[in-house]
Design a protein around this motif. Structure first.
Motif, PDB file in Angstrom:
ATOM      1  N   ASP A 248      33.790 -24.096  28.671  1.00  0.00           N
ATOM      2  CA  ASP A 248      32.664 -23.268  28.224  1.00  0.00           C
ATOM      3  C   ASP A 248      32.249 -22.337  29.357  1.00  0.00           C
ATOM      4  OD1 ASP A 248      32.325 -24.108  25.664  1.00  0.00           O
ATOM      5  OD2 ASP A 248      30.617 -25.411  26.060  1.00  0.00           O
ATOM      6  N   ILE A 249      32.099 -21.051  29.072  1.00  0.00           N
ATOM      7  CA  ILE A 249      31.611 -20.116  30.075  1.00  0.00           C
ATOM      8  C   ILE A 249      30.087 -20.077  29.985  1.00  0.00           C
ATOM      9  CG2 ILE A 249      31.661 -17.743  30.914  1.00  0.00           C
ATOM     10  CD1 ILE A 249      34.371 -17.426  29.567  1.00  0.00           C
ATOM     11  N   LEU A 250      29.422 -20.553  31.029  1.00  0.00           N
ATOM     12  CA  LEU A 250      27.958 -20.578  31.035  1.00  0.00           C
ATOM     13  C   LEU A 250      27.366 -19.306  31.628  1.00  0.00           C
ATOM     14  CD1 LEU A 250      27.272 -24.285  32.093  1.00  0.00           C
ATOM     15  CD2 LEU A 250      27.628 -23.326  29.809  1.00  0.00           C
ATOM     16  N   LEU A 251      27.939 -18.835  32.716  1.00  0.00           N
ATOM     17  CA  LEU A 251      27.521 -17.566  33.322  1.00  0.00           C
ATOM     18  C   LEU A 251      28.703 -16.618  33.284  1.00  0.00           C
ATOM     19  CD1 LEU A 251      25.476 -18.727  36.461  1.00  0.00           C
ATOM     20  CD2 LEU A 251      24.620 -18.111  34.185  1.00  0.00           C
ATOM     21  N   ASP A 252      28.521 -15.484  32.612  1.00  0.00           N
ATOM     22  CA  ASP A 252      29.606 -14.514  32.488  1.00  0.00           C
ATOM     23  C   ASP A 252      29.163 -13.170  33.042  1.00  0.00           C
ATOM     24  OD1 ASP A 252      27.906 -13.520  30.559  1.00  0.00           O
ATOM     25  OD2 ASP A 252      29.097 -14.251  28.874  1.00  0.00           O
TER      26      ASP A 252
END
Length: 272
Positions: A248-252
């Motif tokens: 999961d990408i939390l900060l992109d």
């Protein structure tokens, strides 16, 4: 028609009443879409308070992105039947716009929630997390051996989302089979996934259960280090991992500059 001070207002008074500028009223008069009821011999313009409903409809239609030219065409051939037809059409467009705005609001709130969660995370931590069942839409991924495969996989995934009119509130994530990670085959991802709110297009389910979670904040080029941390932790605690690892990408790119600064959440189910 004689000016009646009880119902007729000057341009300034009428503009103030309706919350528009005098220039707007002058423009509408110039193009013939909405004119004062009375223009006196001295050039003074007077609007009837009863014209407020007409102007309100005009401004409402304009806010719904209906061109002034189309509004003028309607007013030139206005009738009760034409009004019903027009309003029903605009009501349908407004419903679609509201639905679109609700989806946008959901996206904004979910992005805010995820970002706040990410800000409170210790990237070095390995934790256990109880997860409820989640529905996903997944598409097949190519091995990430070159930039073209990465592009093709992402393009195919988002193209499928668009084709199925699936609303998105999360960034797409990647899935890789646990056996491949044990074999240190870190580039052979199996799927891209997107969480969805409806079961109509769900073709995969994250099962309810206990998951082992780690975080990676050093960029994709070194993500195998976090996989190794999870595998080592599992072996040290006699844990059996099953199914897929999820990313999961939390900060992109919306919150950090460059994918090497992304914060990625890795999680995998523990066999109990």
């Amino acid at each position: 028609m004689n000016m009646n001070p009880q119902i007729h207002l000057t341009t300034g008074q009428f503009a103030k009443l309706m919350g528009v500028s005098k220039d707007t009223l002058f423009h509408y008069d110039k193009i013939g879409i909405f004119s004062p009821e009375i223009t006196a011999d001295n050039g003074y313009r007077y609007y009837s308070v009863y014209q407020s409903d007409v102007l309100y409809v005009i401004t409402t239609l304009k806010e719904l992105d209906m061109p002034l030219k189309e509004i003028k065409t309607y007013l030139e051939k206005r009738s009760p039947e034409e009004l019903v037809r027009l309003l029903e059409k605009e009501a349908d467009l407004l419903t679609k716009k509201i639905n679109r705005l609700q989806k946008m609001k959901q996206l904004v709130l979910e992005k805010s929630r995820i970002t706040q969660e990410a800000m409170a995370i210790d990237p070095s931590a390995i934790v256990f997390e109880e997860k409820e069942e989640e529905r996903l839409f997944v598409t097949k991924a190519k091995p990430l051996t070159d930039e073209k495969n990465i592009y093709d996989s992402i393009y195919h995934h988002y193209h499928c989302l668009q084709d199925n009119h699936i609303g998105v509130t999360h960034s797409a994530g990647w899935m890789i089979d646990t056996n491949k990670v044990y074999a240190e085959d870190y580039l052979s991802y199996d799927y891209l996934y997107t969480r969805i709110n409806t079961s109509d297009y769900a073709n995969f389910t994250i099962e309810k259960g206990t998951y082992l979670v780690a975080y990676h904040s050093a960029g994709y080029s070194s993500i195998e280090q976090s996989y190794d941390r999870l595998i080592t932790f599992a072996k040290e605690h006699d844990l059996i991992l099953k199914g897929f690892f999820y990313e999961d990408i939390l900060l992109d790119e919306l919150s950090v500059k460059g994918f090497e600064k992304y914060l990625i959440k890795l999680f995998v189910r523990i066999d109990t």
